[in-house]
Design a protein around this motif. Structure first.
Motif, PDB file in Angstrom:
ATOM      1  N   ASP A 198       3.517   2.419  20.939  1.00 54.50           N
ATOM      2  CA  ASP A 198       2.530   1.858  20.019  1.00 54.50           C
ATOM      3  C   ASP A 198       2.093   2.918  19.027  1.00 54.50           C
ATOM      4  N   ARG A 199       1.591   2.474  17.853  1.00 52.98           N
ATOM      5  CA  ARG A 199       0.722   3.372  17.099  1.00 52.98           C
ATOM      6  C   ARG A 199      -0.530   3.524  17.948  1.00 52.98           C
ATOM      7  N   LEU A 200      -1.150   4.690  17.914  1.00 45.90           N
ATOM      8  CA  LEU A 200      -2.357   4.893  18.724  1.00 45.90           C
ATOM      9  C   LEU A 200      -3.494   4.113  18.052  1.00 45.90           C
ATOM     10  N   TYR A 220     -11.254   3.254  -0.004  1.00 44.88           N
ATOM     11  CA  TYR A 220     -10.341   2.101  -0.011  1.00 44.88           C
ATOM     12  C   TYR A 220      -9.491   2.031   1.264  1.00 44.88           C
ATOM     13  N   TYR A 221      -8.843   3.159   1.614  1.00 38.44           N
ATOM     14  CA  TYR A 221      -7.854   3.120   2.706  1.00 38.44           C
ATOM     15  C   TYR A 221      -8.509   3.312   4.084  1.00 38.44           C
ATOM     16  N   GLU A 222      -9.181   4.490   4.260  1.00 38.98           N
ATOM     17  CA  GLU A 222      -9.782   4.736   5.580  1.00 38.98           C
ATOM     18  C   GLU A 222     -10.994   3.831   5.797  1.00 38.98           C
ATOM     19  N   SER A 229      -1.976   7.917  14.235  1.00 38.31           N
ATOM     20  CA  SER A 229      -2.270   6.937  13.197  1.00 38.31           C
ATOM     21  C   SER A 229      -3.723   7.071  12.731  1.00 38.31           C
ATOM     22  N   ARG A 230      -3.951   7.002  11.428  1.00 35.76           N
ATOM     23  CA  ARG A 230      -5.285   6.890  10.815  1.00 35.76           C
ATOM     24  C   ARG A 230      -6.288   7.867  11.446  1.00 35.76           C
ATOM     25  N   GLU A 231      -5.857   9.122  11.496  1.00 33.59           N
ATOM     26  CA  GLU A 231      -6.601  10.093  12.301  1.00 33.59           C
ATOM     27  C   GLU A 231      -7.956  10.488  11.731  1.00 33.59           C
ATOM     28  N   ASN A 278       0.830  -1.210   0.000  1.00 32.03           N
ATOM     29  CA  ASN A 278       0.000   0.000   0.000  1.00 32.03           C
ATOM     30  C   ASN A 278       0.859   1.252   0.000  1.00 32.03           C
ATOM     31  N   ARG A 279       1.918   1.242   0.832  1.00 30.51           N
ATOM     32  CA  ARG A 279       2.750   2.453   0.913  1.00 30.51           C
ATOM     33  C   ARG A 279       4.083   2.255   0.215  1.00 30.51           C
ATOM     34  N   LEU A 280       4.544   3.347  -0.442  1.00 33.45           N
ATOM     35  CA  LEU A 280       5.911   3.375  -0.943  1.00 33.45           C
ATOM     36  C   LEU A 280       6.853   3.507   0.252  1.00 33.45           C
ATOM     37  N   LEU A 305     -11.700  -4.260   7.167  1.00 29.71           N
ATOM     38  CA  LEU A 305     -10.789  -5.404   7.324  1.00 29.71           C
ATOM     39  C   LEU A 305      -9.984  -5.351   8.618  1.00 29.71           C
ATOM     40  N   TRP A 306      -9.463  -4.180   8.949  1.00 24.35           N
ATOM     41  CA  TRP A 306      -8.587  -4.085  10.136  1.00 24.35           C
ATOM     42  C   TRP A 306      -9.327  -4.571  11.402  1.00 24.35           C
ATOM     43  N   PRO A 307     -10.514  -4.004  11.716  1.00 21.46           N
ATOM     44  CA  PRO A 307     -11.192  -4.511  12.924  1.00 21.46           C
ATOM     45  C   PRO A 307     -11.659  -5.965  12.787  1.00 21.46           C
ATOM     46  N   ALA A 351     -10.115  -0.799   4.052  1.00 16.63           N
ATOM     47  CA  ALA A 351      -8.916  -1.375   4.683  1.00 16.63           C
ATOM     48  C   ALA A 351      -8.956  -1.170   6.202  1.00 16.63           C
ATOM     49  N   ASN A 352      -9.232   0.074   6.626  1.00 14.98           N
ATOM     50  CA  ASN A 352      -9.013   0.368   8.045  1.00 14.98           C
ATOM     51  C   ASN A 352     -10.259   0.460   8.911  1.00 14.98           C
ATOM     52  N   ASP A 353     -11.443   0.352   8.291  1.00 18.91           N
ATOM     53  CA  ASP A 353     -12.655   0.348   9.122  1.00 18.91           C
ATOM     54  C   ASP A 353     -13.506  -0.907   8.867  1.00 18.91           C
ATOM     55  N   HIS A 406       1.947  -7.292  -0.544  1.00 20.39           N
ATOM     56  CA  HIS A 406       1.913  -7.213   0.913  1.00 20.39           C
ATOM     57  C   HIS A 406       0.604  -6.702   1.488  1.00 20.39           C
ATOM     58  N   ASP A 407       0.083  -7.444   2.424  1.00 24.88           N
ATOM     59  CA  ASP A 407      -0.871  -6.989   3.429  1.00 24.88           C
ATOM     60  C   ASP A 407      -2.326  -6.818   2.976  1.00 24.88           C
ATOM     61  N   TYR A 408      -3.156  -6.611   4.022  1.00 27.35           N
ATOM     62  CA  TYR A 408      -4.616  -6.670   3.889  1.00 27.35           C
ATOM     63  C   TYR A 408      -5.200  -5.632   2.944  1.00 27.35           C
ATOM     64  N   GLN A 409      -4.452  -4.572   2.676  1.00 24.82           N
ATOM     65  CA  GLN A 409      -4.992  -3.544   1.760  1.00 24.82           C
ATOM     66  C   GLN A 409      -5.078  -4.072   0.326  1.00 24.82           C
ATOM     67  N   LEU A 410      -4.330  -5.132   0.015  1.00 28.44           N
ATOM     68  CA  LEU A 410      -4.171  -5.545  -1.392  1.00 28.44           C
ATOM     69  C   LEU A 410      -4.489  -7.027  -1.627  1.00 28.44           C
ATOM     70  N   GLU A 462       0.584 -11.653   4.522  1.00 28.19           N
ATOM     71  CA  GLU A 462      -0.420 -10.967   5.348  1.00 28.19           C
ATOM     72  C   GLU A 462       0.283 -10.547   6.653  1.00 28.19           C
ATOM     73  N   HIS A 463       0.451  -9.245   6.836  1.00 26.06           N
ATOM     74  CA  HIS A 463       1.199  -8.782   8.022  1.00 26.06           C
ATOM     75  C   HIS A 463       0.341  -8.794   9.286  1.00 26.06           C
ATOM     76  N   ILE A 464      -0.958  -8.864   9.121  1.00 26.80           N
ATOM     77  CA  ILE A 464      -1.848  -8.814  10.296  1.00 26.80           C
ATOM     78  C   ILE A 464      -2.448 -10.213  10.497  1.00 26.80           C
ATOM     79  N   PRO A 465      -3.173 -10.453  11.588  1.00 27.84           N
ATOM     80  CA  PRO A 465      -3.723 -11.798  11.799  1.00 27.84           C
ATOM     81  C   PRO A 465      -4.731 -12.163  10.711  1.00 27.84           C
TER      82      PRO A 465
HETATM   83  C1  G6P Z   1       0.325  -2.109  10.198  1.00 22.85           C
HETATM   84  C2  G6P Z   1      -0.008  -2.675   8.827  1.00 22.85           C
HETATM   85  C3  G6P Z   1       0.781  -1.968   7.730  1.00 22.85           C
HETATM   86  C4  G6P Z   1       0.613  -0.464   7.858  1.00 22.85           C
HETATM   87  C5  G6P Z   1       1.012   0.009   9.255  1.00 22.85           C
HETATM   88  C6  G6P Z   1       0.816   1.518   9.452  1.00 22.85           C
HETATM   89  O1  G6P Z   1       1.607  -2.475  10.561  1.00 22.85           O
HETATM   90  O2  G6P Z   1       0.221  -4.071   8.793  1.00 22.85           O
HETATM   91  O3  G6P Z   1       0.347  -2.397   6.460  1.00 22.85           O
HETATM   92  O4  G6P Z   1       1.361   0.213   6.859  1.00 22.85           O
HETATM   93  O5  G6P Z   1       0.217  -0.693  10.203  1.00 22.85           O
HETATM   94  O6  G6P Z   1      -0.492   1.885   9.142  1.00 22.85           O
HETATM   95  P1  G6P Z   1      -0.841   2.937   7.983  1.00 22.85           P
HETATM   96  O7  G6P Z   1      -2.322   2.846   7.830  1.00 22.85           O
HETATM   97  O8  G6P Z   1      -0.358   4.252   8.477  1.00 22.85           O
HETATM   98  O9  G6P Z   1      -0.100   2.512   6.722  1.00 22.85           O
END
Ligand code: G6P
Length: 487
Positions: free
Chosen positions: A288-290, A95-97, A326-328, A23-25, A104-106, A100-102, A149-153, A173-176
């Motif tokens: 931690d990331r918040l 896609y992202y907020e 993080s993800r504010e 997801n990120r460069l 898949l992440w939870p 991916a993050n509201d 890499h990871d749940y975003q993709l 998959e970097h997350i569970p």
């Molecule tokens: C976790 C995820 C990564 C993500 C990172 C930071 O470690 O597995 O894919 O890049 O958090 O989160 P963010 O949303 O800022 O990329």
């Protein structure tokens, strides 16, 4: 680092022999008032892991810059080609907020926060995954290895295989990966499983994640499984490709952290940090990331109760909590910040004294040298995640402690606990009383016992570093037998 250059190609055929898709460069972008773009290397774990293999293999990295609407040609940096994927503001939201993050992440973190299921978010996820797949297909040489890499993709492997059946595709998959009983809540569960099965090799952090995935395949598809091998059948039910799902626990650049923490500057900074805190007998640290998965509130609650009970006191003990933003834009993260900050304020108001804060709360992120100094200064490291794919902070703490001092309190619900036990003091962050006892035991642990445990931990963390992780994943991927069909 800045710039835009010509792309370096492999000698044998046009395109790159190794393409990473994330997801990120591995750089952050700044756009100035006149629209000028500059790039700074971002110190993430993944880039550290992949840099040596990328350099050797002549690699390209496909990812998002982190900024909306940024169009930029591919450019060379640190001996790899960086290929920016453009996302509009609306796509970032969907896609992202959103997905991916509201969603898949939870969901993947055992629904600690309720996942939201929105069809527009899913549409954006699909569209953006297709764009990443096309960008990767355009860069890969004939027969190249592409590592997604990871749940975003998670749709990229299948999309990429449709575009380029010649490629060898890995996914990590970097997350569970959740139990099928939770995963099946997802309205698009079939598409996600089929998306992942486009890969030849699917890596997970823990054996338990890999078997959760294999169970989902069995329950939700007609493909057959035998141990870690899934046979992906074609539409007429004819057996086709084999896909392997297995654990490859990620690590850190241990030698780098070890070196950093041994440097005179970092050692002096660690002393300075302790002095600034009033030279407490026990300095506890959380980093931690918040994020609501990290158990920050549970940890602070337990700590506050220990002050209340008089089992710890602010004259002798302090807690430093680094919570990086993080993800504010996601509501659950805004709510968490409110809750944590109210709790910290209440505990400091109640138990703090002039010159002695109960909790030093820092809503910032810091460069690696400052982190190493914090690790070195801390007597007790608290990692109390409610669910965590791996948790690299736990490994960084260990790598920084060549003095063989310090105690790691580690949640059972981290991937790191599977790997590092029995070196850490394991805790269940839901059990506040149990966690309080463990924090007190950590605060009072005698130096001999600290050394015994830290030695064990260091043996593991130093041996299994991130270079070994990427080599072992790519080793298995490239050794897999050739495909029998293009299913
Ligand atoms: C976790 C995820 C990564 C993500 C990172 C930071 O470690 O597995 O894919 O890049 O958090 O989160 P963010 O949303 O800022 O990329």
């Amino acid at each position: 680092m800045s710039g835009q250059g010509s792309s370096k190609k492999s000698d044998s055929s046009p395109g790159y022999d190794l393409v990473v898709v994330a997801n990120r460069l591995p750089v952050d972008v700044t756009v100035d008032a006149s629209g000028g773009v500059s790039w700074q290397r971002s110190p993430g774990g993944l880039v550290t892991a992949l840099e040596p293999v990328m350099r050797e293999a002549d690699g390209a990295w496909v990812g998002w810059s982190g900024a909306p609407d940024l169009e930029h040609e591919p450019f060379e940096a640190d001996e790899m080609l960086l290929v920016p994927v453009t996302l509009s503001r609306a796509e970032i939201e969907g896609y992202y907020e959103g997905f991916a993050n509201d969603t898949l992440w939870p969901l993947y973190h055992d629904v600690i926060s309720p996942p939201a299921y929105h069809r527009q978010w899913w549409d954006a996820y699909r569209r953006v995954n297709q764009r990443f797949a096309e960008a990767a297909a355009a860069q890969a040489a004939e027969g190249a290895v592409v590592w997604v890499h990871d749940y975003q993709l998670q749709l990229v492997p299948r999309m990429l295989r449709d575009l380029r059946p010649d490629l060898r595709i890995g996914f990590f998959e970097h997350i569970p990966f959740p139990a099928v009983e939770l995963f099946q809540q997802l309205p698009w569960r079939h598409q996600i499983v089929e998306g992942l099965l486009g890969a030849d090799l699917i890596g997970f952090q823990r054996g338990g994640d890999a078997s959760n995935f294999v169970r989902s395949v069995r329950r939700l598809t007609k493909h057959t499984t035998r141990g870690p091998i899934i046979t992906v059948n074609d539409e007429d039910g004819r057996p086709g490709r084999h896909v392997r799902a297995a654990a490859f626990p990620i690590s850190i650049d241990s030698a780098h952290f070890d070196r950093l923490a041994r440097s005179p500057e970092v050692q002096a900074r660690a002393k300075e940090i302790r002095a600034d805190l009033g030279d407490p007998e026990v300095m506890m640290l959380g980093v931690d990331r918040l994020d609501y998965t990290k158990g920050i509130r549970h940890r602070i609650k337990a700590y506050g109760e220990l002050l209340q009970d008089g089992r710890l006191d602010v004259g002798h003990c302090t807690l430093v909590q680094v919570a990086s933003p993080s993800r504010e834009n996601v509501e659950a993260y805004q709510e968490l910040r409110e809750h944590v900050e109210v709790l910290v304020g209440r505990i400091n108001g109640e138990f703090g004294e002039l010159g002695h804060s109960a909790i030093h709360y820092l809503h910032h992120s810091y460069p690696p040298a400052e982190m190493a100094a914090l690790y070195l200064a801390a007597d007790v490291m608290l990692v109390t995640s409610l669910r965590d794919g791996m948790n690299l902070v736990a490994k960084e703490y260990v790598a920084a402690r060549s003095d063989e001092r310090g105690v790691l309190v580690l949640s059972e619900f981290t991937g790191a606990a599977d790997e590092l036990a029995p070196g850490p003091l394991l805790c269940n962050p839901h059990d506040i009383d149990g966690m309080k006892d463990i924090i007190v035991a950590a605060a009072h642990m005698d130096p001999k016992e600290q050394r015994r445990r830290m030695r064990r931990l260091r043996r593991k963390v130093v041996a299994d570093d991130v270079a070994k992780w990427s080599q072992s994943f790519l080793g298995v991927l490239t050794a897999m037998p050739p495909r029998t069909s293009h299913v």
